[in-house]
Write a protein that holds these residues in place. Sequence first.
Motif, PDB file in Angstrom:
ATOM      1  N   ALA A 176       1.023  -1.145   0.024  1.00 13.08           N
ATOM      2  CA  ALA A 176       0.095  -0.048   0.066  1.00 13.08           C
ATOM      3  C   ALA A 176       0.849   1.045  -0.146  1.00 13.08           C
ATOM      4  N   HIS A 177       0.547   2.271  -0.863  1.00 14.97           N
ATOM      5  CA  HIS A 177       1.537   3.367  -1.223  1.00 14.97           C
ATOM      6  C   HIS A 177       0.396   4.674  -1.302  1.00 14.97           C
ATOM      7  N   LEU A 178       1.064   5.594  -1.529  1.00  7.42           N
ATOM      8  CA  LEU A 178       0.418   7.111  -1.648  1.00  7.42           C
ATOM      9  C   LEU A 178       0.168   7.351  -3.070  1.00  7.42           C
ATOM     10  N   GLU A 179      -0.730   7.825  -3.718  1.00  8.86           N
ATOM     11  CA  GLU A 179      -0.674   8.699  -4.826  1.00  8.86           C
ATOM     12  C   GLU A 179      -0.865  10.218  -4.397  1.00  8.86           C
ATOM     13  N   LEU A 180      -0.215  10.964  -5.084  1.00  9.96           N
ATOM     14  CA  LEU A 180      -0.361  12.224  -4.556  1.00  9.96           C
ATOM     15  C   LEU A 180      -0.320  13.429  -5.472  1.00  9.96           C
ATOM     16  N   ASN A 181      -1.138  14.552  -5.208  1.00 15.42           N
ATOM     17  CA  ASN A 181      -1.198  15.636  -6.143  1.00 15.42           C
ATOM     18  C   ASN A 181      -0.645  17.132  -5.282  1.00 15.42           C
ATOM     19  N   PHE A 182       0.230  17.706  -5.720  1.00 15.05           N
ATOM     20  CA  PHE A 182       0.742  19.070  -4.577  1.00 15.05           C
ATOM     21  C   PHE A 182       0.201  20.218  -5.442  1.00 15.05           C
ATOM     22  N   LYS A 183      -0.092  21.147  -4.626  1.00 18.34           N
ATOM     23  CA  LYS A 183      -0.271  22.605  -5.236  1.00 18.34           C
ATOM     24  C   LYS A 183       0.349  23.305  -4.166  1.00 18.34           C
ATOM     25  N   PHE A 184       1.276  24.268  -4.521  1.00 15.22           N
ATOM     26  CA  PHE A 184       2.005  25.234  -3.868  1.00 15.22           C
ATOM     27  C   PHE A 184       1.572  26.455  -3.926  1.00 15.22           C
ATOM     28  N   ASP A 185       1.121  27.020  -2.839  1.00 15.98           N
ATOM     29  CA  ASP A 185       0.533  28.322  -3.016  1.00 15.98           C
ATOM     30  C   ASP A 185       1.685  29.490  -3.331  1.00 15.98           C
ATOM     31  N   SER A 186       2.768  29.203  -2.839  1.00 11.82           N
ATOM     32  CA  SER A 186       4.068  30.341  -3.150  1.00 11.82           C
ATOM     33  C   SER A 186       5.128  29.523  -2.744  1.00 11.82           C
ATOM     34  N   HIS A 187       6.280  29.932  -3.377  1.00  8.66           N
ATOM     35  CA  HIS A 187       7.527  29.479  -3.213  1.00  8.66           C
ATOM     36  C   HIS A 187       8.770  30.395  -3.732  1.00  8.66           C
ATOM     37  N   THR A 188       9.904  29.872  -3.229  1.00 10.56           N
ATOM     38  CA  THR A 188      10.689  31.129  -3.630  1.00 10.56           C
ATOM     39  C   THR A 188      11.621  30.671  -4.806  1.00 10.56           C
ATOM     40  N   GLU A 189      12.357  31.143  -5.396  1.00 12.59           N
ATOM     41  CA  GLU A 189      13.121  30.856  -6.623  1.00 12.59           C
ATOM     42  C   GLU A 189      14.466  29.817  -6.087  1.00 12.59           C
ATOM     43  N   MET A 190      14.523  29.772  -4.917  1.00 16.31           N
ATOM     44  CA  MET A 190      15.440  28.798  -4.408  1.00 16.31           C
ATOM     45  C   MET A 190      14.863  27.202  -4.061  1.00 16.31           C
ATOM     46  N   VAL A 191      13.639  27.007  -4.302  1.00 25.02           N
ATOM     47  CA  VAL A 191      12.783  25.731  -4.052  1.00 25.02           C
ATOM     48  C   VAL A 191      13.734  24.694  -4.879  1.00 25.02           C
ATOM     49  N   ASP A 192      13.844  23.463  -4.002  1.00 24.31           N
ATOM     50  CA  ASP A 192      14.805  22.525  -4.666  1.00 24.31           C
ATOM     51  C   ASP A 192      13.876  21.203  -4.088  1.00 24.31           C
ATOM     52  N   GLY A 193      14.576  20.074  -4.181  1.00 19.65           N
ATOM     53  CA  GLY A 193      14.105  18.615  -4.138  1.00 19.65           C
ATOM     54  C   GLY A 193      13.634  18.034  -5.359  1.00 19.65           C
ATOM     55  N   VAL A 194      13.457  16.695  -5.193  1.00 19.51           N
ATOM     56  CA  VAL A 194      13.042  15.809  -6.479  1.00 19.51           C
ATOM     57  C   VAL A 194      12.021  16.552  -7.351  1.00 19.51           C
ATOM     58  N   LEU A 195      10.930  16.910  -6.507  1.00 23.15           N
ATOM     59  CA  LEU A 195       9.853  17.624  -7.389  1.00 23.15           C
ATOM     60  C   LEU A 195       9.962  19.174  -7.349  1.00 23.15           C
ATOM     61  N   GLY A 196      10.551  19.753  -5.996  1.00 21.09           N
ATOM     62  CA  GLY A 196      10.659  21.052  -5.861  1.00 21.09           C
ATOM     63  C   GLY A 196      11.424  21.999  -7.024  1.00 21.09           C
ATOM     64  N   GLN A 197      12.304  21.164  -7.388  1.00 16.79           N
ATOM     65  CA  GLN A 197      13.396  21.904  -8.392  1.00 16.79           C
ATOM     66  C   GLN A 197      12.673  22.325  -9.584  1.00 16.79           C
ATOM     67  N   THR A 198      11.694  21.414  -9.914  1.00 19.14           N
ATOM     68  CA  THR A 198      10.904  21.803 -11.370  1.00 19.14           C
ATOM     69  C   THR A 198       9.897  23.056 -11.094  1.00 19.14           C
ATOM     70  N   TYR A 199       9.752  23.538 -10.129  1.00 18.61           N
ATOM     71  CA  TYR A 199       9.145  24.831 -10.021  1.00 18.61           C
ATOM     72  C   TYR A 199      10.074  25.935 -10.103  1.00 18.61           C
ATOM     73  N   ARG A 200      11.236  25.980 -10.236  1.00 16.04           N
ATOM     74  CA  ARG A 200      12.046  27.183 -10.491  1.00 16.04           C
ATOM     75  C   ARG A 200      11.759  27.740 -11.913  1.00 16.04           C
ATOM     76  N   PRO A 201      11.690  29.177 -11.980  1.00 16.75           N
ATOM     77  CA  PRO A 201      11.527  29.649 -13.234  1.00 16.75           C
ATOM     78  C   PRO A 201      12.801  29.266 -14.248  1.00 16.75           C
ATOM     79  N   ASN A 202      13.652  29.068 -13.572  1.00 13.73           N
ATOM     80  CA  ASN A 202      15.008  28.959 -14.737  1.00 13.73           C
ATOM     81  C   ASN A 202      15.503  27.386 -14.984  1.00 13.73           C
TER      82      ASN A 202
END
Length: 260
Positions: A176-202
Amino acid sequence: MSKFYWLFGCKPACDRPGAVCQDPRFIGGDGIMFYFHGKKDKDFCLLSDSDIHINGHFIGKRSNKGRDFTWVQAIGILFDSHKLYIGAQKVAKWEDSIDNMLIELNGMRIRVPIVEGQTSWWSQEARLDIQGQAETNNKARVKVEGLFEIDARVVPITLEESKVHGYDVTEDDCFAHLELNFKFDSHTEMVDGVLGQTYRPNYRSRVKMAAVMPIMGGADKFASSHLFAADCAVSKFGIVKGGSSREQRSTDEMNWLKNV
């Protein structure tokens, strides 16, 4: 602000930005799909920013393909002074009528009461709202005002999936495991992580899109010592203190980006 797609009562959409499903299959904030296998029984940073840090605990088993089959069994979220846990409980045989999702805030289990056919729970201190449906115990929407919304669903590995993909799942554990959907209301341009890095503008994806299974590497830099540790190499949690002005935050971000 990232887009968010989900119809309440349905499973998280595994083909939309912010999705984490299957063997873990990610859809980044840039809309590009990739896989990140990590390692079974280990924890990896999914997102790290100044105000929030999210790790995922991976479960799985060895395969003859030279890597682990893995799935995200739980996530641990750090925000403000709080620790939020969302996880799938280990079960042998799957039963739809049994609640297999465990949610804890600061180590205390949250038991969501039923109100007019729906489940609802609120913490003013943590700004945390949890909603679900009474007839589907294994689904929940978890929201912290101003930070994120997460739609989580607990699912098993079915016998059909096991046969098709060669998982060789036995009767003592349906993984048994999770299926997930994330919405981030705000984040900085420093955001990182496996998923987080993909939200950087550059951000520019490094996965080989022509591959049958485009894989995101770099497991070592995303590895955390435990589910609630912000000690991975890419951690940004707490870099900018909550009392900083918007101007100072912007300056800190630009200085950091110059050194990337």
